[in-house]
Design an enzyme around this catalytic site. Structure first.
Site, PDB file in Angstrom:
ATOM      1  N   ASP A  83       0.831  -1.195   0.000  1.00  0.00           N
ATOM      2  CA  ASP A  83       0.000   0.000   0.000  1.00  0.00           C
ATOM      3  C   ASP A  83       0.878   1.262   0.000  1.00  0.00           C
ATOM      4  OD1 ASP A  83      -2.830   0.941   0.406  1.00  0.00           O
ATOM      5  OD2 ASP A  83      -1.918   1.891   2.161  1.00  0.00           O
ATOM      6  N   GLU A 107      14.662 -14.025   1.556  1.00  0.00           N
ATOM      7  CA  GLU A 107      15.067 -14.979   2.598  1.00  0.00           C
ATOM      8  C   GLU A 107      14.275 -16.278   2.467  1.00  0.00           C
ATOM      9  OE1 GLU A 107      14.278 -13.099   6.359  1.00  0.00           O
ATOM     10  OE2 GLU A 107      15.559 -11.389   5.887  1.00  0.00           O
TER      11      GLU A 107
HETATM   12  C1  NOJ Z   1      -4.483   2.884  -0.909  1.00  0.00           C
HETATM   13  C2  NOJ Z   1      -5.564   1.868  -0.718  1.00  0.00           C
HETATM   14  O1  NOJ Z   1      -5.793   1.202  -1.939  1.00  0.00           O
HETATM   15  C3  NOJ Z   1      -6.777   2.628  -0.229  1.00  0.00           C
HETATM   16  O2  NOJ Z   1      -7.937   1.829  -0.233  1.00  0.00           O
HETATM   17  C4  NOJ Z   1      -6.456   3.151   1.146  1.00  0.00           C
HETATM   18  O3  NOJ Z   1      -7.540   3.933   1.590  1.00  0.00           O
HETATM   19  C5  NOJ Z   1      -5.196   4.012   1.131  1.00  0.00           C
HETATM   20  N1  NOJ Z   1      -4.134   3.436   0.373  1.00  0.00           N
HETATM   21  C6  NOJ Z   1      -4.684   4.235   2.525  1.00  0.00           C
HETATM   22  O4  NOJ Z   1      -4.159   3.055   3.049  1.00  0.00           O
END
Ligand code: NOJ
Length: 505
Positions: A202, A242
């Site tokens: 993310d 790893e």
């Molecule tokens: C990107 C994710 O895809 C989204 O759903 C989320 O709200 C934000 N990052 C924050 O983590």
């Protein structure tokens, strides 16, 4: 020397599951891990190589799981660690890899790390988050979501400001603190040991920020994509290495500049794949897609492998954004370019966004419409939950579930589901499509056409972005049609909104 085998993450297709909306086994109206296990064969039958699960960790759900309160446990709403183990095992039996979402930039404000960090200025975990004193926010960084709100919130008991690139409930971790990096590596190891095949990371670009907290400037962002991000992603890659098997790191690198994106995947020691949001955000224009794809090809031809997607849980679905009649052309594009395709649950059913009445809105950023539950069975057979749930679903089921349900489409050779299955099968069977080189070719206005070539076998893909007929590129003449979005493929001419795959002589 034996030929090196193409790694699975290059040749295969990844299917994104949004766990809340996939399948509800325990009847509380929200999807869960047992529900996913019960429906995994759908993904296998589609022909995908892997699933990516949006977050399943313990979370207060301020951002539906992207606010993690415990990285090493499953939220009770989704099930238990044992359910996660069972899911990984079942997926592997079905020949599917499992990628988890990894959320390194922030945690929930309920995470014990933040609870400690906020307790006092001299708490040993104070430096795990980004704190600054002062009467005003330390800089002009703006939070994602909300109306241009500062990315800083002042916190009692210490009266200092903490950084949150998203909601105030999602404080940013401080990756300049080596203990944070080490702790997050341990999170990765925890799941790798349980057998996961990799991670979708993310906001991967956000774990490098200017430690001086300089204000963002035109052409230079200080709040993300700072040079320190690259060694940090390389560190994550080393953790994956790893472990045996081909574990993979896919970054959500939300940079709207392909030149800035390419270095994340071309160095060979950082991300294996990165989602391309320049591509995802394009308007429906053959010329624009060609320009962007050609540019990214140029940037990644040596040592980079693109990842392509046009749908995910944060964006309006292609069938709504571009229109239902174009969604198959969009799918053909994603599934035939040089790179790894990512599909989002429900796009194989041709789902559009679902209207969510104002009193039923639950997301902080208007993303409910693309997160509506999967319709599995016609409501006339399974009740209003369409096989997703037996109770009230957390978001409305698609109003056309009667026609769109997976089990209905599975009986219809002309359905979107049948089309996706054919397209994935053709891709899997055609080395030129999954592993070949890419070259765009001259085509009529509104037509984006390219040739994929592997060991002398050449396949041309021609996509008509116009709703009117257009000539097929000259190169396709005499070729053999392998698949069309339309039932009848006329010689020499693409119908309006037609995509066609042609084997060249
Ligand atoms: C990107 C994710 O895809 C989204 O759903 C989320 O709200 C934000 N990052 C924050 O983590």
């Amino acid at each position: 020397m034996p030929a090196t085998k193409t790694p699975w993450w290059r040749s295969g297709v990844v299917y994104q599951i949004y766990p809340r909306s996939f399948a509800d086994a325990d009847g509380d109206g929200v999807g869960d891990l047992r529900g996913i296990v019960e429906r995994l064969e759908h993904v296998r039958d589609l022909g995908a190589a892997a699933v990516w699960l949006s977050p399943i960790y313990r979370s207060p759900m301020a951002d539906f799981g992207y606010d993690v309160a415990d990285h090493t446990d499953v939220d009770p709403l989704f099930g238990t660690l044992a359910d996660a183990d069972a899911l990984i095992e079942r997926a592997h039996v079905l020949g599917l890899r499992v990628l988890l979402d990894f959320v390194p930039n922030h945690t929930s404000d309920q995470h014990p790390w933040f609870q400690e960090s906020r307790a006092s200025r001299d708490n040993p975990k104070r430096s795990w988050y980004v704190w600054r004193a002062g009467d005003a926010p330390p800089n002009g960084w703006i939070a994602n979501f909300g109306d241009q709100r500062p990315a800083w919130t002042r916190d009692e008991p210490t009266g200092e400001w903490y950084l949150h690139s998203f909601l105030p409930e999602q404080p940013d971790l401080n990756w300049d603190e080596p203990e944070v990096e080490a702790a997050m590596h341990d999170v990765l190891r925890f799941w790798l040991r349980r057998g996961v095949d990799g991670f979708r990371i993310d906001v991967a670009h956000a774990i490098g920020k200017d430690p001086e907290l300089g204000d963002n400037e035109p052409g230079r962002r200080h709040s993300e994509g700072w040079p320190s991000v690259h060694p940090r992603l390389a560190g994550i890659r080393r953790v994956l290495e790893e472990f045996d098997g081909e574990r993979v790191a896919v970054g959500e690198v939300y940079l709207l500049d392909q030149r800035a994106l390419a270095p994340y995947i071309t160095s060979g020691d950082e991300l294996h794949l990165a989602h391309n949001f320049v591509f995802l955000n394009l308007p429906w224009s053959a010329q624009r897609f060609r320009t962007v794809v050609d540019e990214f090809e140029e940037l990644t031809r040596e040592g980079g492998w693109p990842a392509w997607c046009l749908n995910n849980h944060d964006h309006s679905r292609t069938a709504t954004r571009y229109g239902w009649s174009r969604a198959r052309v969009a799918a053909m594009l994603v599934l035939t370019l040089r790179g790894t395709p990512f599909l989002y649950q429900g796009e194989e059913l041709g789902l559009t966004d679902v209207h969510v009445p104002p009193d039923a809105i639950v997301d902080v950023d208007d993303r409910d419409p693309e997160r509506a539950p999967m319709p599995w069975v016609a409501p006339s057979q399974a009740g209003p939950g369409a096989g997703f749930t037996t109770r009230e679903p957390w978001l409305p089921v698609h109003p056309d579930a009667e026609l769109l349900a997976a089990s209905v489409q599975a009986q219809d050779a002309g359905s979107d589901l049948a089309f996706y299955r054919e397209l994935l099968a053709l891709r899997a069977a055609t080395a030129a499509l999954h592993s070949g080189t890419y070259r765009s070719v001259t085509a009529a206005p509104d037509v984006f056409a390219f040739v994929r070539e592997h060991e002398g076998r050449r396949v041309l893909v021609a996509l008509n972005f116009a709703p009117f007929p257009r000539a097929l590129p000259d190169e396709a003449h005499g070729g053999r049609t392998l698949l069309s979005t339309h039932e009848v493929a006329a010689p020499g001419t693409l119908a309006g909104d037609e995509g066609r795959i042609v084997e060249l002589g």
